[in-house]
Design a protein around this motif. Structure first.
Motif, short mmCIF file in Angstrom:
data_model
loop_
_atom_site.label_atom_id
_atom_site.label_comp_id
_atom_site.label_asym_id
_atom_site.label_seq_id
_atom_site.Cartn_x
_atom_site.Cartn_y
_atom_site.Cartn_z
N GLN A 208 0.78 -1.22 0.00
CA GLN A 208 0.00 0.00 0.00
C GLN A 208 0.82 1.28 0.00
N HIS A 209 2.02 1.23 0.56
CA HIS A 209 2.69 2.49 0.83
C HIS A 209 4.02 2.65 0.13
N THR A 210 4.23 3.83 -0.42
CA THR A 210 5.53 4.15 -0.97
C THR A 210 6.16 5.26 -0.14
N HIS A 211 5.37 5.91 0.71
CA HIS A 211 5.91 7.00 1.53
C HIS A 211 6.32 6.45 2.90
N PRO A 212 7.06 7.26 3.69
CA PRO A 212 7.49 6.78 5.01
C PRO A 212 6.29 6.42 5.88
N LEU A 213 6.47 5.49 6.80
CA LEU A 213 5.36 5.05 7.64
C LEU A 213 4.95 6.17 8.60
N ASP B 23 -1.98 10.78 14.60
CA ASP B 23 -1.61 10.92 13.18
C ASP B 23 -2.63 11.79 12.44
N SER B 24 -3.90 11.59 12.77
CA SER B 24 -4.96 12.35 12.09
C SER B 24 -4.85 13.84 12.42
N LEU B 25 -4.59 14.14 13.71
CA LEU B 25 -4.44 15.54 14.10
C LEU B 25 -3.22 16.15 13.42
N GLU B 26 -2.14 15.39 13.35
CA GLU B 26 -0.91 15.86 12.71
C GLU B 26 -1.15 16.26 11.26
N SER B 27 -1.96 15.44 10.57
CA SER B 27 -2.18 15.72 9.15
C SER B 27 -3.33 16.70 8.94
N LYS B 28 -3.84 17.28 10.05
CA LYS B 28 -4.92 18.26 10.01
C LYS B 28 -6.17 17.69 9.35
N CYS C 82 0.78 22.86 -2.75
CA CYS C 82 1.87 22.77 -1.77
C CYS C 82 2.98 23.70 -2.24
N GLN C 83 3.50 24.52 -1.31
CA GLN C 83 4.52 25.51 -1.69
C GLN C 83 5.91 24.90 -1.82
N TYR C 84 6.07 23.65 -1.37
CA TYR C 84 7.40 23.05 -1.35
C TYR C 84 7.72 22.24 -2.60
N CYS C 85 6.70 21.93 -3.40
CA CYS C 85 6.99 21.08 -4.57
C CYS C 85 6.30 21.64 -5.82
N LEU C 86 6.19 22.97 -5.84
CA LEU C 86 5.48 23.65 -6.92
C LEU C 86 6.28 23.64 -8.23
N GLU C 87 5.62 23.25 -9.32
CA GLU C 87 6.30 23.23 -10.64
C GLU C 87 5.31 23.65 -11.72
N GLU D 67 7.24 15.24 0.83
CA GLU D 67 6.98 14.85 2.22
C GLU D 67 6.04 15.84 2.90
N ALA D 68 6.28 17.12 2.66
CA ALA D 68 5.53 18.16 3.37
C ALA D 68 4.03 18.07 3.09
N CYS D 69 3.66 17.63 1.88
CA CYS D 69 2.23 17.59 1.54
C CYS D 69 1.71 16.15 1.53
N HIS D 70 2.45 15.26 2.18
CA HIS D 70 2.05 13.83 2.21
C HIS D 70 1.79 13.32 0.79
#
Ligand code: ZN
Length: 436
Positions: A18-23, A51-56, A319-324, A361-364
Motif C-alpha cells: 500500500q505504501h511508498t511514503h514513510p510510515l 496521526d490524524s491531528l498531525e495531518s490536520k 503545496c509551496q514546497y513542490c510547486l512546478e 513529504e511536506a504535503c504527504h
C-alpha cells in the motif's frame, strides 16, 4: 494469542503493497510490535488520533472491510488511507472508541452518537464527535475532529482577495440589514460566519450584543450568546428567533434559512435595526432572490433588507514546497479557451503560469497544502435592487451584478490559478460545474 500471531507477516505485506511514503506513527507502532510486546489497543487508537491531528484531518473513518480494518482520514476534503489493520483488531478498536465516547459498548447493532474529549495537555480543547453505524460486516466509526488550535476565525485567514475583504468588512459595519452566505455543504460558510462575528467582536469589543442560533453550535465563541436547536423539544429556528428578538441583540447569526417562516423572521429582524447574518442553500449568489421569492417573500422586502450576498467555495491550495509549472489537462484547457480565448490560454502556457504541486513529504505526496476560499460578493447596487423588485430572472440579476463591478467566483478562482495558488483542474472541479 490471536493478536500476537497476526502481527508481523500479514501487516508487512499490507504495508509493502500500500505504501511508498514513510510510515506514519500508527503503522510504525503496529509494525514494531513483537510477541513479547503486543499491540495495546489504547495506544493504537491514540496513534490513529495523533496521526490524524498531525495531518490536520477533519474526519477519521474506521471501517470493517472484507479482509481487514481500514483507517482513512479526510484531509483538505479528500479521503486517504492512514493504515490497514488486521480485521481482528476492528472490534477492539470500536470498543475502545465507544468507551472514550461513553457509548454502550455491548450495543453493536444500532447507530450511536457521542462525544469524546482527548486527554493530555497537548490535546487541550480537542473534541471528537463519534458516530457509530452498524454495517453488515460490523460497526463503522466516523470521528469528526474539532480542534480549536487548527481553527482561527480571523477574516484574513479566509483567503478573500483584498478588494472583496474591504467591501465585505464595509457591509459588516452596517447597523442593520441581512447578509447571506451561499455555497454547498463543506464550502466554509460556517467558518466565514464565525470569522465575521470575530471581526465584529474585535472591532466593537463588548459594546455589541451578539446572539446566534445554530444547529448545532460547532465552536464556542467568547462574547457570543450561542444557542443550539433542539427540534425534539420543539426548539426550532422559529421558536428560538421569536424569543431572541426580545433579548435586545445587535447582531443575530442564524445557522441556516430553510423555510418561509425562518426567512420571514430574518428579514423582519434585518428591517428593524438588527444586523442578521445567515446562510442559504443556493447554487449562486444571484439565485438567492428567486429562492426566497419562491419561499413566499415579497421582492420589495428582499430589495430593501438584503445588504450583501457572498458565494463561497473551498479549493485545495498547491503545496509551496513542490510547486512546478505544468500543462493542465485538455478538458480544462478547452474550457478555459471557451471562457477566455485561444490566445489567452497560449500566453499563460508560454509564460508557465499554470503551477501544481508534484508531491513531497511536506504535503504527504498529495501536491496540496491546506485550503483557501474563493468568493464572490454580490453588491446590492441600484441596478440589482431594481432587477429584484421586478422579479427578473436570476441570469439577469447576475448580469446586473457583474455590470456593477462584481468579480465572479470564476474570475476570482482563475486569478488564484494564475497566481499559482491552485490548479486549473481544482477550480474546474469545485467551481466551473455549478457556475459557468
Ligand atoms: Zn509538496
Amino acid at each position: 494469542m490471536g493478536i500476537l500471531l497476526a502481527v508481523g507477516l500479514p501487516l508487512g505485506r499490507y504495508f509493502a503493497q500500500q505504501h511508498t511514503h514513510p510510515l506514519n506513527a500508527t503503522e510504525e507502532y503496529v509494525q514494531s510490535r513483537t510477541e513479547n510486546d503486543p499491540i495495546n489497543i489504547i495506544v493504537l487508537v491514540n496513534h490513529i488520533v495523533h496521526d490524524s491531528l498531525e495531518s490536520k484531518a477533519s474526519d477519521i473513518h474506521i471501517e470493517p472491510w472484507e479482509n481487514y480494518s481500514g483507517v482513512r482520514t479526510r484531509v483538505n476534503g479528500i479521503l486517504s488511507e492512514l493504515a490497514i489493520l488486521p480485521l481482528e483488531y476492528h472490534e477492539k478498536i470500536c470498543a475502545r472508541i465507544k468507551v472514550m465516547a461513553n457509548l454502550a459498548s455491548h450495543e453493536k447493532d444500532v447507530p450511536q452518537d457521542g462525544k469524546a474529549a482527548l486527554e493530555g495537555e497537548e490535546y487541550a480543547g480537542v473534541q471528537l464527535r463519534v458516530s457509530v453505524f452498524p454495517t453488515v460486516r460490523g460497526e463503522k466509526i466516523v470521528m469528526r475532529i474539532f480542534d480549536p488550535r487548527a481553527r482561527t476565525f480571523d477574516m484574513a485567514s479566509l483567503g478573500f482577495d483584498a478588494e472583496t475583504l474591504s467591501r465585505y468588512t464595509g457591509i459588516l459595519g452596517k447597523p442593520n440589514g441581512l447578509i447571506l452566505l451561499t455555497g454547498p455543504t463543506g464550502s466554509g460558510k460556517t467558518t466565514a460566519i464565525y470569522a465575521s462575528l470575530g471581526y465584529l467582536l474585535e472591532k466593537y469589543q463588548n459594546t455589541l450584543s451578539i446572539a446566534s442560533v445554530e444547529d448545532p453550535v460547532e465552536q464556542s465563541l467568547m462574547w457570543v450568546n450561542q444557542s443550539s436547536l433542539n427540534p425534539a423539544r420543539e426548539y426550532t429556528y422559529i421558536a428560538a428567533l421569536r424569543s431572541l428578538l426580545r433579548q435586545d441583540p445587535n447582531v443575530i447569526m442564524i445557522g441556516e434559512i430553510r423555510d418561509m417562516e425562518t426567512a420571514s423572521i430574518a428579514v423582519t429582524a434585518g428591517m428593524t435595526g438588527h444586523l442578521v447574518i445567515s446562510t442559504l442553500h443556493s447554487g449562486s449568489t444571484s439565485g438567492v432572490f428567486a429562492r426566497m421569492i419562491n419561499m413566499g417573500l415579497e421582492p420589495f422586502l428582499l430589495a430593501s433588507t438584503i445588504i450583501g450576498v457572498i458565494g463561497i467555495r473551498l479549493v485545495r491550495l498547491n503545496c509551496q514546497y513542490c510547486l512546478e509549472p505544468y500543462t493542465p489537462e485538455d478538458y480544462a484547457l478547452h474550457h478555459l479557451e471557451v471562457a477566455t480565448s485561444k490566445e489567452f490560454v497560449e500566453e499563460q502556457l508560454n509564460n508557465n503560469r499554470f503551477l501544481k504541486g508534484l508531491g513531497c513529504e511536506a504535503c504527504h505526496h498529495t501536491g496540496f497544502g491546506g485550503r483557501g476560499s474563493v468568493t464572490e460578493l454580490l453588491p446590492m447596487s441600484e441596478a440589482v435592487r431594481q432587477a429584484v423588485l421586478q422579479k427578473r430572472p436570476t441570469r439577469e440579476i447576475q448580469e446586473r451584478a457583474a455590470e456593477s463591478g462584481m468579480r465572479t467566483l470564476w474570475d476570482n478562482a482563475l486569478q488564484r490559478v494564475l497566481e499559482g495558488k491552485t490548479t486549473l483542474e481544482e477550480i474546474m472541479r469545485k467551481i466551473a460545474a455549478d457556475v459557468v
